[in-house]
Design an enzyme around this catalytic site. Structure first.
Site, PDB file in Angstrom:
ATOM      1  N   ILE A   1       0.874  -1.205  -0.134  1.00  0.00           N
ATOM      2  CA  ILE A   1      -0.041  -0.110  -0.044  1.00  0.00           C
ATOM      3  C   ILE A   1       0.780   1.200   0.050  1.00  0.00           C
ATOM      4  CG2 ILE A   1      -1.769   1.332   1.427  1.00  0.00           C
ATOM      5  CD1 ILE A   1      -2.881  -1.435   2.348  1.00  0.00           C
TER       6      ILE A   1
ATOM      7  N   ASP B   1      11.435   2.028   5.502  1.00  0.00           N
ATOM      8  CA  ASP B   1      11.131   0.954   6.111  1.00  0.00           C
ATOM      9  C   ASP B   1      12.216  -0.125   5.624  1.00  0.00           C
ATOM     10  OD1 ASP B   1       9.960  -1.697   5.852  1.00  0.00           O
ATOM     11  OD2 ASP B   1       8.136  -1.355   5.212  1.00  0.00           O
TER      12      ASP B   1
ATOM     13  N   CYS C   1      -4.714   5.609   7.415  1.00  0.00           N
ATOM     14  CA  CYS C   1      -5.466   4.964   6.739  1.00  0.00           C
ATOM     15  C   CYS C   1      -5.131   3.381   7.079  1.00  0.00           C
ATOM     16  CB  CYS C   1      -5.702   4.885   5.372  1.00  0.00           C
ATOM     17  SG  CYS C   1      -6.769   6.121   4.838  1.00  0.00           S
TER      18      CYS C   1
ATOM     19  N   ARG D   1      -3.934   1.510  10.764  1.00  0.00           N
ATOM     20  CA  ARG D   1      -4.493   1.153  11.913  1.00  0.00           C
ATOM     21  C   ARG D   1      -4.588   2.044  12.803  1.00  0.00           C
ATOM     22  NH1 ARG D   1      -5.167  -2.486   8.858  1.00  0.00           N
ATOM     23  NH2 ARG D   1      -5.100  -4.908   8.852  1.00  0.00           N
TER      24      ARG D   1
ATOM     25  N   ASP E   1      -8.855   7.508   9.030  1.00  0.00           N
ATOM     26  CA  ASP E   1      -9.978   6.514   8.742  1.00  0.00           C
ATOM     27  C   ASP E   1     -10.074   5.421   9.703  1.00  0.00           C
ATOM     28  OD1 ASP E   1     -11.808   5.455   6.618  1.00  0.00           O
ATOM     29  OD2 ASP E   1     -10.149   4.057   6.387  1.00  0.00           O
TER      30      ASP E   1
ATOM     31  N   GLU F   1     -13.053   0.072  17.295  1.00  0.00           N
ATOM     32  CA  GLU F   1     -14.199   0.431  16.179  1.00  0.00           C
ATOM     33  C   GLU F   1     -15.325  -0.808  16.470  1.00  0.00           C
ATOM     34  OE1 GLU F   1     -12.561   0.254  12.368  1.00  0.00           O
ATOM     35  OE2 GLU F   1     -11.156   1.786  12.730  1.00  0.00           O
TER      36      GLU F   1
ATOM     37  N   HIS G   1     -13.652   4.199   8.754  1.00  0.00           N
ATOM     38  CA  HIS G   1     -12.723   2.855   8.073  1.00  0.00           C
ATOM     39  C   HIS G   1     -13.408   2.378   6.830  1.00  0.00           C
ATOM     40  CE1 HIS G   1     -10.387  -0.756   9.515  1.00  0.00           C
ATOM     41  NE2 HIS G   1     -10.397  -0.502   8.242  1.00  0.00           N
ATOM     42  N   LEU G   2     -13.100   3.337   6.012  1.00  0.00           N
ATOM     43  CA  LEU G   2     -13.769   3.184   4.374  1.00  0.00           C
ATOM     44  C   LEU G   2     -12.568   2.644   3.421  1.00  0.00           C
ATOM     45  CD1 LEU G   2     -15.917   6.415   3.949  1.00  0.00           C
ATOM     46  CD2 LEU G   2     -16.642   4.069   4.778  1.00  0.00           C
ATOM     47  N   GLY G   3     -11.479   2.378   4.022  1.00  0.00           N
ATOM     48  CA  GLY G   3     -10.222   2.047   3.287  1.00  0.00           C
ATOM     49  C   GLY G   3     -10.498   1.068   2.294  1.00  0.00           C
ATOM     50  N   ALA G   4     -11.242   0.053   2.642  1.00  0.00           N
ATOM     51  CA  ALA G   4     -11.433  -1.097   1.648  1.00  0.00           C
ATOM     52  C   ALA G   4     -12.997  -0.924   1.077  1.00  0.00           C
ATOM     53  CB  ALA G   4     -11.268  -2.334   2.505  1.00  0.00           C
TER      54      ALA G   4
END
Length: 541
Positions: free
Chosen positions: A156, A175, A235, A237, A261, A266, A285-288
């Site tokens: 992502i 990372d 977006c 966790r 998000d 939740e 929580h609309l990410g997916a």
């Protein structure tokens, strides 16, 4: 019996996109059981050869046992936390998911929130629908030529970077579990530390997995290192951001705005930043949550179920070791050792990236198909450091996506041991090698080399390592501090720097100590601060 009555039966237990159901019906008899009672579900489960679920259905060991004809479980989504995978594995049931179904959607939602935050879109919309024309109140900022900091550069994070570059943004990412070449391929600047991201980024988006180490990653210390007026997007966790620290940073003006998000728990409707913060954008929580992502999850999962039941390749299975039985008999006992060596090697590696893994297998295991052992090392290296759960099937593809080269060498003989495993992590010019083997009829894992020194120590769950100048009294100093702190030593071994005629006093030595409880980082720091100590590390295996 007709062909029709021979068709296998599939239960779609939760709402699935019509495209996925239609695909299944081309091959099987399909029943929809989203509205079934638990009693009906239990009584009819033995009829089915495959079942598709989302997140609401919990397939515990008890339910799996009821599915006496089950051959495959399909999870239409990323995680499989609601499936008892070990129980399914014991019964020979394939468990497959759809790990890439929502990555595009999540990346797009990240960009949607970032742009909404930059241009005050939700606030302006609310104002106008409340019949107020407040054009001058909602002036925003351009993202063009601004710097986006990406913390967590997996699937992502990389998709977000590509999209941000399309808006003319400069992207810098951190990372340590991504190869340096991958950053160059995407035209992204590699940061050696997260602090290097904070000091240059105008916008920061976080895409890390949630682990004990990453919880509250964006905390007061992190915010203090950021540029004044930075904007935060999460977006991934909710647990990755320290709520109280974010609130303080917004109140002080250090953070100019935030777009969220996800939240610590939740569903949630009572949250400190929901009221009175005009510079905060939130979504539930609309990410997916796109039609395409739901459709993709259904189709991908249906394809895996079809493959499992028709002899195809199940590419997203989380519990299938693809290895011959005769090889598994020899290699199986070495899988835990390889996982431990991978975890140990990555905990000792000091580089800012993982460019290459060099895996060497000697002895009997070197005569076999060692892909299973390579995958086990990858699991040890990557587990807890990626957005998705790492398993025997997806570990190689995750490494490839992150630009980590895996080089495997095999040799049928070993000089000092029947079998030997060497794991080397290469990061630029830096190399970190650990060596181990199994000993005895019970295949106890033994550590044979670390930090360039050789010894022989049976591995336990808790390990502490010290590198120091080889002078008298060092072992006693470690033991004394452990004793003062109430830490019980199970076993210990020392390796000394070899010279032409054996170990050379006055060089470096390494002490490896196993304990019956974790060694706190503060204890390691106290010991290493003493004279003649070079380094120390505590690792929980």
């Amino acid at each position: 019996m007709t062909a029709e009555t021979n068709r296998l039966k599939i239960l779609v237990k939760e709402k699935l996109a019509d495209s996925g159901v239609d695909l299944l019906r081309e091959h099987f008899d399909v029943d929809l059981g989203a509205d079934w009672s638990d009693e009906e579900f239990r009584s009819r489960l033995p009829e089915y050869h495959g079942i598709l679920i989302r997140s609401a259905t919990k397939l515990t060991e008890e339910y799996i046992a009821l599915g006496t004809n089950l051959r495959v479980i399909g999870r239409a989504g990323v995680g499989v936390n609601n499936v008892d995978v070990p129980a399914a594995t014991r019964r020979g049931i394939v468990v497959a998911n759809a790990p890439q179904s929502n990555v595009v959607t999540a990346a797009e939602h990240t960009m949607a929130l970032l742009l909404s935050l930059a241009r005050n879109v939700p606030q302006a919309h609310r104002s106008l629908t409340d019949h107020r024309w407040e054009r001058s109140k909602f002036g925003g900022v351009e993202v063009y030529e601004k710097t986006l900091g990406v913390v967590g550069f997996g699937r992502i994070g990389q998709l977000v970077a590509e999209r941000a570059k399309g808006f003319g943004m400069k992207v810098v990412a951190f990372d340590p579990f991504v190869g340096a070449e991958r950053y160059r391929d995407l035209g992204v600047e590699k940061a050696d530390t997260s602090a290097d991201v904070y000091k240059v980024a105008d916008f920061i988006t976080i895409h890390l997995p949630v682990t004990p180490e990453t919880q509250g990653w964006l905390n007061a210390e992190a915010f203090a290192q950021m540029k004044d007026g930075v904007r935060i997007v999460n977006c991934a966790r909710g647990e990755l951001v320290d709520d109280a620290a974010l609130k303080d940073a917004l109140d002080s003006g250090k953070v100019a705005g935030a777009a969220l998000d996800v939240f610590p728990s939740e569903p949630i409707t009572d949250y400190p930043l929901f009221d009175g913060y005009a510079n905060v954008v939130v979504t539930p929580h609309l990410g997916a949550s796109t039609a395409e992502a739901q459709d993709r999850a259904g189709v991908q999962t249906a394809e895996q179920v079809i493959a499992a039941l028709t002899g195809g390749t199940v590419t997203t299975a989380v519990n299938i070791p693809a290895i011959a039985a005769e090889d598994m008999e020899v290699l199986g006992p070495f899988v835990p050792l390889c996982q431990v060596l991978g975890k140990l090697a990555v905990s000792l590696a000091d580089g800012s990236s993982i460019d290459r893994l060099e895996l060497e297998f000697f002895g009997r295991i070197g005569e076999r198909d060692t892909r299973l052992l390579s995958v086990a090392v990858l699991q040890g290296v990557l587990t807890g450091h990626t957005e998705e759960d790492v398993n025997q099937v997806n570990a190689p593809s995750i490494a490839e996506e992150r630009g980590i080269e895996v080089v495997e060498t095999k040799k049928a003989t070993s000089r000092d041991f029947t079998d030997l495993v060497r794991v080397t992590i290469v990061s630029g010019e830096s190399r970190e090698r650990v060596v181990g083997t199994n000993v005895g009829r019970r295949n106890r894992p033994h550590l044979l080399e670390v930090w360039g020194q050789r010894f022989d120590l049976q591995l336990e769950s808790h390990l502490a390592l010290f590198c120091y100048r080889d002078v008298p009294g060092m072992i006693g100093r470690v033991g004394s501090v452990f004793g003062e702190k109430g830490i019980n030593i199970v076993s210990a071994a020392v390796g000394r720097e070899p010279g032409d005629d054996g170990p050379t006093a006055g060089g470096n030595a390494v002490m490896a100590v196993t304990t019956d409880a974790p060694v706190p980082a503060a204890v390691i720091e106290e010991i290493v601060a003493g004279e003649s100590f070079v380094a120390g590390r505590a690792v929980n295996l």
